[in-house]
Design an enzyme around this catalytic site. Sequence first.
Site, PDB file in Angstrom:
ATOM      1  N   TYR A  35      28.695  54.989  38.715  1.00 17.45           N
ATOM      2  CA  TYR A  35      29.757  55.262  39.382  1.00 17.45           C
ATOM      3  C   TYR A  35      28.606  55.718  40.474  1.00 17.45           C
ATOM      4  O   TYR A  35      28.059  57.713  39.647  1.00 17.45           O
ATOM      5  CB  TYR A  35      30.663  55.077  39.067  1.00 17.45           C
ATOM      6  CG  TYR A  35      31.847  54.726  38.092  1.00 17.45           C
ATOM      7  CD1 TYR A  35      31.686  53.862  37.130  1.00 17.45           C
ATOM      8  CD2 TYR A  35      33.108  53.929  39.480  1.00 17.45           C
ATOM      9  CE1 TYR A  35      32.788  53.329  36.726  1.00 17.45           C
ATOM     10  CE2 TYR A  35      33.448  53.206  39.094  1.00 17.45           C
ATOM     11  CZ  TYR A  35      33.057  52.848  37.317  1.00 17.45           C
ATOM     12  OH  TYR A  35      34.975  51.822  37.072  1.00 17.45           O
ATOM     13  N   TYR A  49      40.652  55.166  31.511  1.00 19.78           N
ATOM     14  CA  TYR A  49      38.910  54.226  31.960  1.00 19.78           C
ATOM     15  C   TYR A  49      39.831  53.273  30.870  1.00 19.78           C
ATOM     16  O   TYR A  49      39.714  52.133  30.946  1.00 19.78           O
ATOM     17  CB  TYR A  49      37.653  54.735  32.022  1.00 19.78           C
ATOM     18  CG  TYR A  49      37.139  53.942  32.438  1.00 19.78           C
ATOM     19  CD1 TYR A  49      35.992  52.854  31.632  1.00 19.78           C
ATOM     20  CD2 TYR A  49      36.767  53.962  33.679  1.00 19.78           C
ATOM     21  CE1 TYR A  49      35.224  52.031  32.164  1.00 19.78           C
ATOM     22  CE2 TYR A  49      35.770  52.743  34.723  1.00 19.78           C
ATOM     23  CZ  TYR A  49      35.223  51.930  33.685  1.00 19.78           C
ATOM     24  OH  TYR A  49      34.356  50.439  34.468  1.00 19.78           O
ATOM     25  N   PRO A  56      39.860  48.670  43.342  1.00 21.27           N
ATOM     26  CA  PRO A  56      38.824  48.536  41.316  1.00 21.27           C
ATOM     27  C   PRO A  56      38.532  49.876  41.658  1.00 21.27           C
ATOM     28  O   PRO A  56      37.440  49.167  39.999  1.00 21.27           O
ATOM     29  CB  PRO A  56      38.276  46.947  41.940  1.00 21.27           C
ATOM     30  CG  PRO A  56      38.179  46.823  43.644  1.00 21.27           C
ATOM     31  CD  PRO A  56      39.571  47.866  44.228  1.00 21.27           C
ATOM     32  N   HIS A  96      31.015  48.708  25.584  1.00 23.74           N
ATOM     33  CA  HIS A  96      30.151  49.740  26.188  1.00 23.74           C
ATOM     34  C   HIS A  96      30.985  51.126  25.930  1.00 23.74           C
ATOM     35  O   HIS A  96      32.406  50.779  25.951  1.00 23.74           O
ATOM     36  CB  HIS A  96      29.974  49.463  28.181  1.00 23.74           C
ATOM     37  CG  HIS A  96      29.414  48.378  28.282  1.00 23.74           C
ATOM     38  ND1 HIS A  96      29.371  49.422  29.618  1.00 23.74           N
ATOM     39  CD2 HIS A  96      29.003  47.683  28.081  1.00 23.74           C
ATOM     40  CE1 HIS A  96      27.930  48.121  30.275  1.00 23.74           C
ATOM     41  NE2 HIS A  96      28.022  47.100  29.107  1.00 23.74           N
ATOM     42  N   LYS A 120      41.339  48.062  36.915  1.00 22.58           N
ATOM     43  CA  LYS A 120      42.534  47.713  36.856  1.00 22.58           C
ATOM     44  C   LYS A 120      43.550  47.094  36.421  1.00 22.58           C
ATOM     45  O   LYS A 120      44.314  46.480  35.716  1.00 22.58           O
ATOM     46  CB  LYS A 120      43.553  49.564  36.726  1.00 22.58           C
ATOM     47  CG  LYS A 120      43.083  50.687  36.056  1.00 22.58           C
ATOM     48  CD  LYS A 120      43.412  50.812  34.708  1.00 22.58           C
ATOM     49  CE  LYS A 120      42.822  51.859  34.564  1.00 22.58           C
ATOM     50  NZ  LYS A 120      41.985  51.659  33.080  1.00 22.58           N
TER      51      LYS A 120
HETATM   52  P1  FAS Z   1      45.444  36.368  40.706  1.00 23.35           P
HETATM   53  O1  FAS Z   1      44.830  36.294  42.425  1.00 23.35           O
HETATM   54  O2  FAS Z   1      43.807  36.058  40.150  1.00 23.35           O
HETATM   55  O3  FAS Z   1      45.883  35.146  40.651  1.00 23.35           O
HETATM   56  C1  FAS Z   1      47.008  33.909  41.310  1.00 23.35           C
HETATM   57  C2  FAS Z   1      46.817  32.874  41.389  1.00 23.35           C
HETATM   58  O4  FAS Z   1      47.848  32.212  41.795  1.00 23.35           O
HETATM   59  C3  FAS Z   1      45.334  31.977  41.876  1.00 23.35           C
HETATM   60  O5  FAS Z   1      44.505  31.254  41.509  1.00 23.35           O
HETATM   61  C4  FAS Z   1      45.816  31.575  43.134  1.00 23.35           C
HETATM   62  O6  FAS Z   1      45.073  30.469  44.212  1.00 23.35           O
HETATM   63  C5  FAS Z   1      47.529  31.197  43.198  1.00 23.35           C
HETATM   64  N1  FAS Z   1      48.409  31.213  43.795  1.00 23.35           N
HETATM   65  C6  FAS Z   1      48.264  31.665  45.063  1.00 23.35           C
HETATM   66  N2  FAS Z   1      49.506  31.736  45.961  1.00 23.35           N
HETATM   67  C7  FAS Z   1      49.985  30.100  45.335  1.00 23.35           C
HETATM   68  C8  FAS Z   1      51.026  29.443  45.866  1.00 23.35           C
HETATM   69  N3  FAS Z   1      51.327  29.535  46.671  1.00 23.35           N
HETATM   70  N4  FAS Z   1      50.674  28.194  44.716  1.00 23.35           N
HETATM   71  C9  FAS Z   1      50.289  27.982  44.231  1.00 23.35           C
HETATM   72  N5  FAS Z   1      49.487  28.960  43.387  1.00 23.35           N
HETATM   73  C10 FAS Z   1      49.106  29.903  44.000  1.00 23.35           C
HETATM   74  N6  FAS Z   1      39.866  43.807  39.180  1.00 23.35           N
HETATM   75  C11 FAS Z   1      39.765  44.913  38.371  1.00 23.35           C
HETATM   76  O7  FAS Z   1      40.029  45.410  37.917  1.00 23.35           O
HETATM   77  N7  FAS Z   1      37.750  45.082  38.598  1.00 23.35           N
HETATM   78  C12 FAS Z   1      36.990  44.435  39.707  1.00 23.35           C
HETATM   79  O8  FAS Z   1      36.231  44.830  39.837  1.00 23.35           O
HETATM   80  C13 FAS Z   1      38.280  43.208  40.688  1.00 23.35           C
HETATM   81  N8  FAS Z   1      37.334  42.752  42.169  1.00 23.35           N
HETATM   82  C14 FAS Z   1      38.154  42.314  42.679  1.00 23.35           C
HETATM   83  C15 FAS Z   1      37.916  41.626  43.774  1.00 23.35           C
HETATM   84  C16 FAS Z   1      38.020  40.896  44.416  1.00 23.35           C
HETATM   85  C17 FAS Z   1      37.801  39.909  45.895  1.00 23.35           C
HETATM   86  C18 FAS Z   1      39.971  40.443  44.128  1.00 23.35           C
HETATM   87  C19 FAS Z   1      40.382  39.951  45.219  1.00 23.35           C
HETATM   88  C20 FAS Z   1      40.446  41.122  43.043  1.00 23.35           C
HETATM   89  C21 FAS Z   1      39.852  41.956  42.474  1.00 23.35           C
HETATM   90  N9  FAS Z   1      39.986  42.509  41.369  1.00 23.35           N
HETATM   91  C22 FAS Z   1      39.123  43.360  40.489  1.00 23.35           C
HETATM   92  C23 FAS Z   1      41.570  42.157  40.899  1.00 23.35           C
HETATM   93  C24 FAS Z   1      41.711  41.098  40.221  1.00 23.35           C
HETATM   94  O9  FAS Z   1      40.668  40.941  38.989  1.00 23.35           O
HETATM   95  C25 FAS Z   1      42.771  40.990  40.401  1.00 23.35           C
HETATM   96  O10 FAS Z   1      43.614  42.254  39.247  1.00 23.35           O
HETATM   97  C26 FAS Z   1      43.349  39.402  38.729  1.00 23.35           C
HETATM   98  O11 FAS Z   1      43.115  38.935  39.644  1.00 23.35           O
HETATM   99  C27 FAS Z   1      45.176  39.344  39.003  1.00 23.35           C
HETATM  100  O12 FAS Z   1      44.764  38.340  38.472  1.00 23.35           O
HETATM  101  P2  FAS Z   1      46.886  37.743  38.918  1.00 23.35           P
HETATM  102  O13 FAS Z   1      47.648  38.429  38.938  1.00 23.35           O
HETATM  103  O14 FAS Z   1      46.810  36.596  38.068  1.00 23.35           O
HETATM  104  O15 FAS Z   1      46.389  37.124  40.177  1.00 23.35           O
HETATM  105  C1  PHB Z   2      32.848  44.981  37.467  1.00 23.27           C
HETATM  106  O1  PHB Z   2      31.753  44.603  36.478  1.00 23.27           O
HETATM  107  O2  PHB Z   2      33.227  43.941  38.744  1.00 23.27           O
HETATM  108  C2  PHB Z   2      33.658  46.414  37.835  1.00 23.27           C
HETATM  109  C3  PHB Z   2      33.246  46.884  37.049  1.00 23.27           C
HETATM  110  C4  PHB Z   2      33.963  48.513  37.620  1.00 23.27           C
HETATM  111  C5  PHB Z   2      35.107  48.669  38.296  1.00 23.27           C
HETATM  112  C6  PHB Z   2      35.133  47.970  39.320  1.00 23.27           C
HETATM  113  C7  PHB Z   2      34.598  46.493  38.669  1.00 23.27           C
HETATM  114  O3  PHB Z   2      35.697  50.095  38.651  1.00 23.27           O
END
Ligand code: FAS
Ligand code: PHB
Length: 384
Positions: free
Chosen positions: A196, A380, A288, A72, A292
Site C-alpha cells: 500500500y 485487516y 476497498p 499472506h 472488507k
Molecule cells: P455482488 O455485487 O458481488 O453480487 C450481486 C449480484 O446480484 C450480481 O451478480 C448482480 O448481477 C446480481 N443482481 C443485481 N441486480 C439484480 C437483479 N435485479 N436481479 C437479479 N440479479 C441481480 N471488495 C473487496 O473486499 N476488495 C476489493 O478489491 C473490491 N473490489 C471491487 C471492485 C469493484 C468494481 C466492485 C463493484 C466491488 C469491489 N469490491 C471489493 C466489493 C465487492 O467485492 C463486494 O463486496 C462483493 O462483490 C459483495 O458481494 P455481494 O453482496 O454478493 O454483491
Molecule cells: C485485491 O487484491 O483486489 C485487493 C487487495 C487489497 C485491497 C483491495 C483489493 O485492499
Amino acid sequence: MRTQVGIIGAGPAGLLLSHLLHLRGISSVVLEKRSRDYVERRVRAGVLEQGTVDTLVEAGVGERLRREGLPHHGIELRYGGAGHRIAFEKLVPGRSITVYGQQEVVKDLIAARLAAGGDVRFEVEDVAVHGLEAEPYLTFGGERLDCDVIAGCDGFHGVSRPSVPEGVLSVFERDYPFAWLGILARVAPSSEELIYTRTERGFALHSMRSPTVSRFYLQVPADATVEEWPDERIWAELKARLESVPGFTLATGEIMEKGVTPMRAFVVEPMQYGRLYLAGDAAHIVPPTGAKGLNLAVADVRVLTDALAAYFENGSTALLDGYSEACLKRVWRAQHFSWWMTTLLHTFEDDDPYGRRLQLSYLDYVTSSEAAATTLAENYVGMP
Ligand code: FAS
Ligand code: PHB
C-alpha cells in the site's frame, strides 16, 4: 413454484447463502440477472480474511482455495521513500489473510451448487419483490416464485433494497473525491506481499492473484475513465508511485483487464424489512482500501444462515429479529477501518499542508508503534 428462501443475486453473498442453507436442509432458488460466464469472470475482491477462509473450508467449498490461495502474513506500507512491514505473525499471532480472487470463490460456489442439484438461474429478467409484509413472492420473466423468506443479495444496484417502503430505512453514506483504477496484468508480482503506497501523486496498491498474475490499483480522479488510461500511462504511473524505495523495480506485462471503481461508503439500517433480509453489498458498501467488502458479505451470510435455520427448524424468530443488529456491529467496525485506511493513504486535493503533515505523522506512528500497528493488523486480518 415454491421454495423456502428466494435469493436475488448470484454473487458471493447469494451463492454462499444458497450453499449454506442447502447444508442445513433448507431449499432456495437463486435468481441472477447476468450470465454465468459474466459473474465467473467479473474481477473484484482479492483478499479473504481468516474467517472467510474458515467458512468456505468448513462448508466444503475450500479445496481449490486451500490449493491455490496465497496465505499472506504481512503487508507493506510504503511512503516517504521507505517501506514498512506490518507483520501479522508478530502483531496478531496465528492470524493471516489469503489472496484468492473473488471470481474464484464464485466459480467454486456455483460448481458446488450445481453439483448438489441446486436451483441457480442465470440471465433472469425483471426480478420483482412482492408481499414482503406477510406472503412474499418473486416474479421474473413471466414466472412467480412463492417463498417463506426473500434474501436480497443483489448488490448495491439491485432491486431488493429499493423494494422497502419509503421511510423505513435510514441511509448513511459518504462519497470520496476520487476513484480506483483497477488493473489485472499477466505479470509475476514484483513483491511477495501487498504494498500500500502513499505518494504526493496519489495512492497505489500492488496486489496479486497468482505467481503469474498481478492486481494493481491507482487512485484516480472521481470522474476518470478507462479511455484516459492507456497501458503505457498505467505502467508509467504505477512505476512513479511504487518505485519509491531503493532497489525496487516494478515488472510490467500484458494488461488483461482494467476498470474504474467509485470510492463510496454506504450503510442502510435496518438490514431487514418484513420477510426481506439484505446481505452484502445490497446493505453496505465500503471503500476497498481495507479489503472488507467481500468479507462482510460472508459474515452477513453466516448470521443469516443461523437465523434461518433456527426459524425453519423450530419456528424461532429471535435470531431473524436480531439479524440487523448482529450484522451491523461488524459492518460499522469495517466501515471505520476502511475509512481510516482510505484517509491514511490517499491524497485529498482539498487537504492543506497541515492536513498532509498530520497524515504523515499518523503513518510514522502506525509504522513505529507496536500498539498502533496492532490496530491495523487486527482489523485487516478480520475481527473475531
Ligand atoms: P455482488 O455485487 O458481488 O453480487 C450481486 C449480484 O446480484 C450480481 O451478480 C448482480 O448481477 C446480481 N443482481 C443485481 N441486480 C439484480 C437483479 N435485479 N436481479 C437479479 N440479479 C441481480 N471488495 C473487496 O473486499 N476488495 C476489493 O478489491 C473490491 N473490489 C471491487 C471492485 C469493484 C468494481 C466492485 C463493484 C466491488 C469491489 N469490491 C471489493 C466489493 C465487492 O467485492 C463486494 O463486496 C462483493 O462483490 C459483495 O458481494 P455481494 O453482496 O454478493 O454483491
Ligand atoms: C485485491 O487484491 O483486489 C485487493 C487487495 C487489497 C485491497 C483491495 C483489493 O485492499
